[in-house]
Each structure stands twice: as structure tokens, then as C-alpha cells.
Motif scaffolding. Structure first.
Motif, PDB file in Angstrom:
ATOM      1  N   LEU A  59       0.831  -1.202   0.000  1.00  9.10           N
ATOM      2  CA  LEU A  59       0.000   0.000   0.000  1.00  9.10           C
ATOM      3  C   LEU A  59       0.865   1.251   0.000  1.00  9.10           C
ATOM      4  CD1 LEU A  59      -2.915  -0.846   2.449  1.00  9.10           C
ATOM      5  CD2 LEU A  59      -3.036  -0.466   0.004  1.00  9.10           C
ATOM      6  N   MET A  60       1.918   1.220   0.802  1.00  5.00           N
ATOM      7  CA  MET A  60       2.789   2.378   0.865  1.00  5.00           C
ATOM      8  C   MET A  60       3.441   2.630  -0.490  1.00  5.00           C
ATOM      9  SD  MET A  60       6.473   2.810   2.645  1.00  5.00           S
ATOM     10  CE  MET A  60       7.045   1.496   1.602  1.00  5.00           C
ATOM     11  N   LEU A  61       3.900   1.543  -1.122  1.00  5.13           N
ATOM     12  CA  LEU A  61       4.638   1.708  -2.359  1.00  5.13           C
ATOM     13  C   LEU A  61       3.754   2.184  -3.493  1.00  5.13           C
ATOM     14  CD1 LEU A  61       6.924  -1.448  -2.328  1.00  5.13           C
ATOM     15  CD2 LEU A  61       7.575   0.901  -1.872  1.00  5.13           C
ATOM     16  N   PHE A  62       2.503   1.748  -3.505  1.00  2.68           N
ATOM     17  CA  PHE A  62       1.705   1.969  -4.700  1.00  2.68           C
ATOM     18  C   PHE A  62       0.525   2.910  -4.513  1.00  2.68           C
ATOM     19  CE2 PHE A  62       4.180  -0.634  -7.188  1.00  2.68           C
ATOM     20  CZ  PHE A  62       4.480  -1.806  -6.520  1.00  2.68           C
ATOM     21  N   SER A  63       0.484   3.646  -3.445  1.00  2.90           N
ATOM     22  CA  SER A  63      -0.687   4.500  -3.271  1.00  2.90           C
ATOM     23  C   SER A  63      -0.319   5.956  -3.115  1.00  2.90           C
ATOM     24  CB  SER A  63      -1.496   4.049  -2.061  1.00  2.90           C
ATOM     25  OG  SER A  63      -0.703   4.230  -0.909  1.00  2.90           O
ATOM     26  N   GLN A  64       0.752   6.364  -3.740  1.00  4.39           N
ATOM     27  CA  GLN A  64       1.094   7.775  -3.654  1.00  4.39           C
ATOM     28  C   GLN A  64       0.195   8.552  -4.603  1.00  4.39           C
ATOM     29  OE1 GLN A  64       5.483   8.042  -3.993  1.00  4.39           O
ATOM     30  NE2 GLN A  64       5.255   5.929  -3.365  1.00  4.39           N
ATOM     31  N   SER A  65      -0.450   9.568  -4.091  1.00  8.89           N
ATOM     32  CA  SER A  65      -1.367  10.316  -4.940  1.00  8.89           C
ATOM     33  C   SER A  65      -0.620  11.383  -5.727  1.00  8.89           C
ATOM     34  CB  SER A  65      -2.463  10.967  -4.099  1.00  8.89           C
ATOM     35  OG  SER A  65      -1.878  11.872  -3.189  1.00  8.89           O
ATOM     36  N   SER A  66       0.313  12.017  -5.091  1.00 12.09           N
ATOM     37  CA  SER A  66       1.029  13.064  -5.819  1.00 12.09           C
ATOM     38  C   SER A  66       2.501  12.981  -5.462  1.00 12.09           C
ATOM     39  CB  SER A  66       0.482  14.440  -5.475  1.00 12.09           C
ATOM     40  OG  SER A  66       0.450  14.595  -4.077  1.00 12.09           O
ATOM     41  N   PRO A  67       3.267  12.278  -6.280  1.00 10.64           N
ATOM     42  CA  PRO A  67       4.685  12.125  -5.966  1.00 10.64           C
ATOM     43  C   PRO A  67       5.400  13.460  -5.925  1.00 10.64           C
ATOM     44  CG  PRO A  67       4.198  11.293  -8.152  1.00 10.64           C
ATOM     45  CD  PRO A  67       2.896  11.622  -7.537  1.00 10.64           C
ATOM     46  N   GLY A  68       4.841  14.453  -6.523  1.00  7.15           N
ATOM     47  CA  GLY A  68       5.490  15.756  -6.456  1.00  7.15           C
ATOM     48  C   GLY A  68       4.663  16.786  -7.184  1.00  7.15           C
ATOM     49  N   LEU A  69       5.106  18.003  -7.096  1.00 11.89           N
ATOM     50  CA  LEU A  69       4.429  19.088  -7.794  1.00 11.89           C
ATOM     51  C   LEU A  69       5.121  19.296  -9.134  1.00 11.89           C
ATOM     52  CD1 LEU A  69       4.330  21.269  -4.616  1.00 11.89           C
ATOM     53  CD2 LEU A  69       2.357  20.194  -5.667  1.00 11.89           C
ATOM     54  N   THR A  70       4.300  19.466 -10.167  1.00  9.16           N
ATOM     55  CA  THR A  70       4.886  19.574 -11.505  1.00  9.16           C
ATOM     56  C   THR A  70       5.388  20.982 -11.767  1.00  9.16           C
ATOM     57  OG1 THR A  70       3.175  18.012 -12.150  1.00  9.16           O
ATOM     58  CG2 THR A  70       4.497  18.987 -13.907  1.00  9.16           C
ATOM     59  N   VAL A  71       6.607  21.063 -12.213  1.00  7.52           N
ATOM     60  CA  VAL A  71       7.195  22.344 -12.616  1.00  7.52           C
ATOM     61  C   VAL A  71       7.468  22.261 -14.112  1.00  7.52           C
ATOM     62  CG1 VAL A  71       9.165  23.878 -12.365  1.00  7.52           C
ATOM     63  CG2 VAL A  71       8.261  22.691 -10.369  1.00  7.52           C
ATOM     64  N   THR A  72       6.795  23.101 -14.874  1.00 10.45           N
ATOM     65  CA  THR A  72       7.029  23.101 -16.324  1.00 10.45           C
ATOM     66  C   THR A  72       7.881  24.308 -16.703  1.00 10.45           C
ATOM     67  OG1 THR A  72       4.757  23.915 -16.350  1.00 10.45           O
ATOM     68  CG2 THR A  72       5.149  21.803 -17.377  1.00 10.45           C
ATOM     69  N   PHE A  73       8.655  24.125 -17.766  1.00  7.50           N
ATOM     70  CA  PHE A  73       9.555  25.183 -18.227  1.00  7.50           C
ATOM     71  C   PHE A  73       9.093  25.669 -19.586  1.00  7.50           C
ATOM     72  CE2 PHE A  73      12.584  24.779 -14.863  1.00  7.50           C
ATOM     73  CZ  PHE A  73      12.516  23.459 -14.465  1.00  7.50           C
ATOM     74  N   ASP A  74       8.681  26.906 -19.630  1.00 12.12           N
ATOM     75  CA  ASP A  74       8.296  27.528 -20.904  1.00 12.12           C
ATOM     76  C   ASP A  74       9.529  28.250 -21.445  1.00 12.12           C
ATOM     77  OD1 ASP A  74       7.318  29.062 -22.978  1.00 12.12           O
ATOM     78  OD2 ASP A  74       5.410  29.447 -21.967  1.00 12.12           O
ATOM     79  N   THR A  75      10.061  27.704 -22.545  1.00 14.32           N
ATOM     80  CA  THR A  75      11.344  28.239 -23.004  1.00 14.32           C
ATOM     81  C   THR A  75      11.209  29.503 -23.839  1.00 14.32           C
ATOM     82  OG1 THR A  75      11.233  26.793 -24.919  1.00 14.32           O
ATOM     83  CG2 THR A  75      12.420  25.984 -22.988  1.00 14.32           C
ATOM     84  N   MET A  76       9.961  29.943 -24.094  1.00 17.88           N
ATOM     85  CA  MET A  76       9.738  31.223 -24.797  1.00 17.88           C
ATOM     86  C   MET A  76      10.499  31.287 -26.108  1.00 17.88           C
ATOM     87  SD  MET A  76       7.763  32.961 -22.662  1.00 17.88           S
ATOM     88  CE  MET A  76       7.941  34.724 -22.630  1.00 17.88           C
ATOM     89  N   GLY A  77      10.394  30.199 -26.898  1.00 16.72           N
ATOM     90  CA  GLY A  77      11.027  30.229 -28.211  1.00 16.72           C
ATOM     91  C   GLY A  77      12.316  29.445 -28.279  1.00 16.72           C
TER      92      GLY A  77
END
Lengths: 138, 358
Positions: A59-77
Motif C-alpha cells: 500500500l505504501m509503495l503503490f498509493s502515492q497520490s502526488s509524488p510531487g508538484l509539476t514544474v514546467t519550463f516555458d522556453t519562450m522560443g
């Protein structure tokens, strides 16, 4: 009272208890179980212990709801940079190389207008966010 | 004088093959919770390295300090082969009362509008009031259990409901209408969550950690060095034999539950400042964590056995597992399932050890 009174052996107890945890004798009286019953119960418990332990670990191994917060990189071209998943309160890894012909990368900022640059060493992530590349002409 | 490890190694060498195998099997099964703990720690550390920081350790110590007094109180009830389901609600009532009496002078929705800004003397007084209130409920619990031979389960179930009702009425009275009680006074907050000690490794140690250490030492003394403590273990092991030996079973039972109630009152006082906004639901299900910690820490449900060190160990183990689950961002609902499974696991291990005793 000597120290022995702290831990009387179970077989010294009377055969009838007034109450256990739920108003009935919570544990079978030692004298009422023979060797065979005791060992089969013990074996059943061993199986139960292993099963529950395995279940808890799975249960511990397979029930993580959000392993982390997503950080996206917008390279602006510029060229693509992959997003990262950062645990709450963590810092962002400086992203991979990005190139934009004719421009130099100043840094990354939380706003497209590019005011304050993100400090990769000290700034922490507390929500999903997008970092925008800040370019200056060569 | 051989140390325990070399003695154990020597004993192991004398076993034949079959006994050696059961030695290992027993070792694995009886320590299953420690094994799970290590697996949790290692896995969580790899997934979220912030677990291995001084801040995480300080957070763990704070959580343990908040939960230890209650576990120590309930431990006494379990040693008597009983339980105490009213613990959480007593904490909630005590927290609400403490908060209402120690709000700042300018708090919004002040409960007792006539009260001014409390000073340190008032804070200490309210602490005593909280402990007395908890002690009174504990006394009622103990009296019904001891005098009428009623099952602690059913008595404390009843007082749980009564206390909860009282708490709800309290929160709805005096114009409060069920709102949270917050805006606590600065003196109260710094008394509990402020810090006399300088920061260690960059982490501040709140005062309630120091108080928890005091409670721990007190309980150790009561359990190990007083006649009352010895009587408690005697009654838990064998009430008939204890009675025949001249132990006042009635007084012992009553006092154990009263002492437990006092610890719940204290825990509520601390909780009020710690969570800083109290509602009628505060304290719900706190007893399940406390009981689980006791069982994990070796306070057997058969009664008559247990140590304060074991209770502390149980609280620490349980909190570490919960902290790991938080750092792994495991779904909150799944955490309930895991907690329940761990309680079952601890009881199964306890039972297996009981059956194996020669």
C-alpha cells in the motif's frame, strides 16, 4: 510486592476473567488450549502477520497520490526543456540546456515578463508552477 | 559479565537445526513492525530526501511530544486489561475550555467576553482546570468500572458520547454557535509553543516538548517507584490474587482511570495552543493512535505488562510511519487503511508472543 508482580506468567492467572478488552475474555485461556490448538493458532497468526506486513508495504509503495508538484519550463522560443516533479518544499534542479539563436539565457522567472529570477539554490516549490525563460539579445 | 548479544549468540549456537529455523522465523515475525519501519524509512528517504533533514527530525520530536502524554495515560488503562475510548473527546473538551478561557483580549468572536488578556498565572490556572476536568471524567470512568464491575469498553464508550455532547453544547453556548475558538492570547501561545531553549541545529524546540519530558519522567516514577504503580501491574495481571494480597483493587482501578483523565486534560491544554483553532470535533479518534502506540510498544492487551519506555517507543514508531506517509504524499484515505492494518499487525504479534510463552 516484588518486581515479579509486574509480569505474572499467563498460566498463573485464574481460568475465569471478569472482562477483557471487549467484555469477553480477549485472549483464550492458556489452560483451555492444548498444544496442538496453540501451535495451529500460532501458525495462523504467523501467516496473518506476514500478509498484513506485505499489504502495508505494498500500500505504501503503490498509493502515492502526488509524488510531487509539476514544474514546467516555458522556453519562450528556445529548445524544449523537460518538466520536473518536485516534492513539496523542495528546490528545483537547474533545467537542461536550452538554446535560442541570437539570444542569451539570463535565467528563469515565474512571470513571462521576467522580473525576479528564480533562485535555484534557495527558492522552494509549494505549488505547481511554470518557469519562463528570460532571454536577452546577444 | 557477558553482554546480552554474546549471550544470545552462545544460546543460538546450542540450538539444533529446527530450533535455529524457528529462532529466525520468530525474530522476523515478532519484529515485523520494526522491519516495516526500516523499509518505510529507506523508501521514503529515497523518494523525498527532505525526510533526512533536521527540520523533519524536529517535526517528529514535536509530534511525539504532543502524543506521548495521552499514550501514557491510556497505557495505564490497557495494563488493567481495559481500554479508554473517551480519551479523544476529553482532549477535545479540555482543548475547547482552555482555548475559551485563554483567548486574547481582542480576539474576534471572543467566547467569554468579560475576560481580559490573561497573564501567566491565568495560564497555569487554566492548565490545572483542564487537568481537573479531565480527571473528573476519568474518575467517573474508573468509578463505574471499579464499583459495578462494568466493562471499561462500554463505560468509556458511554462517557465518550456524554463528553462529546457536552463539548458540542459548550461550543454552541454563550453566543458562539459552533464557531471555532481561536485568537489565543500571546502568553498562552508562547507558554506552549514558544521556546525557552535556543535553537538546536537551526530548529526551535517548543516548550511542550520539555513538558512532555517532565510528564514522561513523572509517569516513569509512578509506574516503577510507587506502590500505586506496582498495584496497577498486579491488578492488571491477576485481580483476584492482587485482592487476596491486600491490594485495594477498587482504588487502584479508579485512580488509574483518573490519572489517565488528568493526562487527557493536560493533552487538551497543549493541543489547544498547538493547533491554535479549536472546534467541537477536536480530539476525535485521538485514542486510536494512542492505543495503537501502546500496543506497538509492548503494552499487551493481556494486561499486567508494559513500560513507559515501551510506550515512548510505540509513539515514536507510529509517528515515524505517519511522517513517512506524509512525505510520500500517500492519499489521506489510504492512510486510514494503513493505520488500521498496523494496529491489526501489532495485536497479531502481541497474541503470537502470548501463545508462544512457555
Amino acid at each position: 510486592m516484588t518486581n515479579d508482580s509486574k509480569q505474572t506468567r499467563p498460566e498463573d492467572r485464574p481460568s475465569g476473567r471478569r472482562y477483557g478488552l471487549f467484555g469477553v475474555s480477549a485472549y483464550p485461556q492458556k489452560s483451555s488450549l492444548d498444544e496442538k490448538q496453540r501451535s495451529s493458532m500460532s501458525r495462523a497468526l504467523s501467516i496473518v502477520i506476514v500478509l498484513i506486513a506485505a499489504a502495508v508495504i505494498l500500500l505504501m509503495l503503490f498509493s502515492q497520490s502526488s509524488p510531487g508538484l509539476t514544474v514546467t519550463f516555458d522556453t519562450m522560443g528556445g529548445s524544449e526543456v523537460s518538466s520536473q516533479s518536485i516534492p513539496y518544499g523542495g528546490t528545483i534542479e537547474p533545467p537542461g540546456e536550452t538554446v535560442r539563436p541570437g539570444y542569451v539565457l539570463e535565467g528563469w522567472s515565474i512571470a513571462p515578463e521576467g522580473e525576479a529570477l528564480w533562485d535555484f539554490e534557495h527558492d522552494t516549490v509549494t505549488d505547481t508552477l511554470t518557469l519562463y525563460a528570460v532571454w536577452s539579445p546577444q | 559479565m557477558k553482554n546480552p548479544i554474546s549471550r544470545k549468540v552462545e544460546y543460538y549456537k546450542t540450538l539444533d537445526a529446527k530450533d535455529k529455523r524457528s529462532f529466525w522465523i520468530d525474530g522476523l515475525l515478532n519484529n515485523a513492525i520494526y522491519i516495516i519501519l526500516v523499509i518505510f524509512l529507506i523508501y521514503t528517504a529515497t523518494q523525498n530526501s527532505r525526510l533526512l533533514s533536521w527540520a523533519a527530525l524536529a517535526n517528529l520530536i514535536n509530534l511525539v511530544a504532543a502524543n506521548l502524554p495521552m499514550a501514557l495515560g491510556i497505557g495505564g488503562c490497557i495494563i488493567l486489561t481495559g481500554t479508554d475510548l473517551s480519551a479523544g473527546r476529553i482532549v477535545g473538551l479540555s482543548a475547547g475550555l482552555s482555548a475559551a478561557l485563554l483567548q486574547g483580549a481582542s480576539a474576534a468572536n471572543k467566547y467569554f467576553e468579560g475576560l481580559g488578556e490573561p497573564g501567566l498565572a491565568m495560564v497555569v490556572l487554566v492548565l490545572l482546570v483542564a487537568m481537573v476536568v479531565g480527571g473528573i471524567v476519568g474518575l467517573a470512568n474508573g468509578f463505574f468500572v471499579a464499583r459495578f464491575q462494568l466493562h471499561p469498553f462500554i463505560v468509556t464508550l458511554a462517557t465518550q458520547l456524554i463528553v462529546y455532547g457536552g463539548c458540542l453544547i459548550f461550543y454552541n453556548s454563550n453566543g458562539n454557535n459552533g464557531q471555532p475558538i481561536s485568537g489565543l492570547s500571546q502568553v498562552f501561545r508562547s507558554f506552549v509553543t514558544g521556546s525557552i531553549l535556543p535553537p538546536i541545529f537551526g530548529q526551535t524546540i517548543p516548550n511542550y516538548v520539555l513538558y512532555a519530558i517532565v510528564v514522561f519522567i513523572l509517569m516513569w516514577f509512578i509506574w516503577n517507584k510507587t506502590t500505586f504503580g506496582k498495584n496497577m501491574f498486579a491488578v492488571g495481571s491477576n485481580p483476584e490474587a492482587a485482592n487476596v494480597s491486600g491490594v485495594n483493587v477498587f482504588m487502584t482501578t479508579t485512580l488509574v482511570h483518573t490519572l489517565a483523565g488528568i493526562t487527557y486534560g493536560y493533552a487538551g491544554f497543549i493541543e489547544a495552543a498547538r493547533i491554535s483553532s479549536n472546534v467541537s470535533n477536536t480530539g476525535q479518534n485521538y485514542e486510536s493512535d494512542a492505543i495503537a502506540a501502546c500496543v506497538i510498544g509492548g503494552v499487551s492487551f493481556v494486561g499486567g505488562t508494559g513500560t513507559v519506555g515501551g510506550v515512548l517507543l510505540g509513539v515514536v514508531l507510529l509517528r515515524v510511519i505517519y511522517v513517512c506517509l506524509t512525505y510520500l504524499a500517500v492519499d489521506q484515505n489510504m492512510q486510514y487503511i494503513i493505520k488500521g492494518a498496523i494496529i491489526l499487525l501489532a495485536c497479531s504479534i502481541d497474541m503470537r508472543k502470548y501463545l508462544a510463552r512457555k
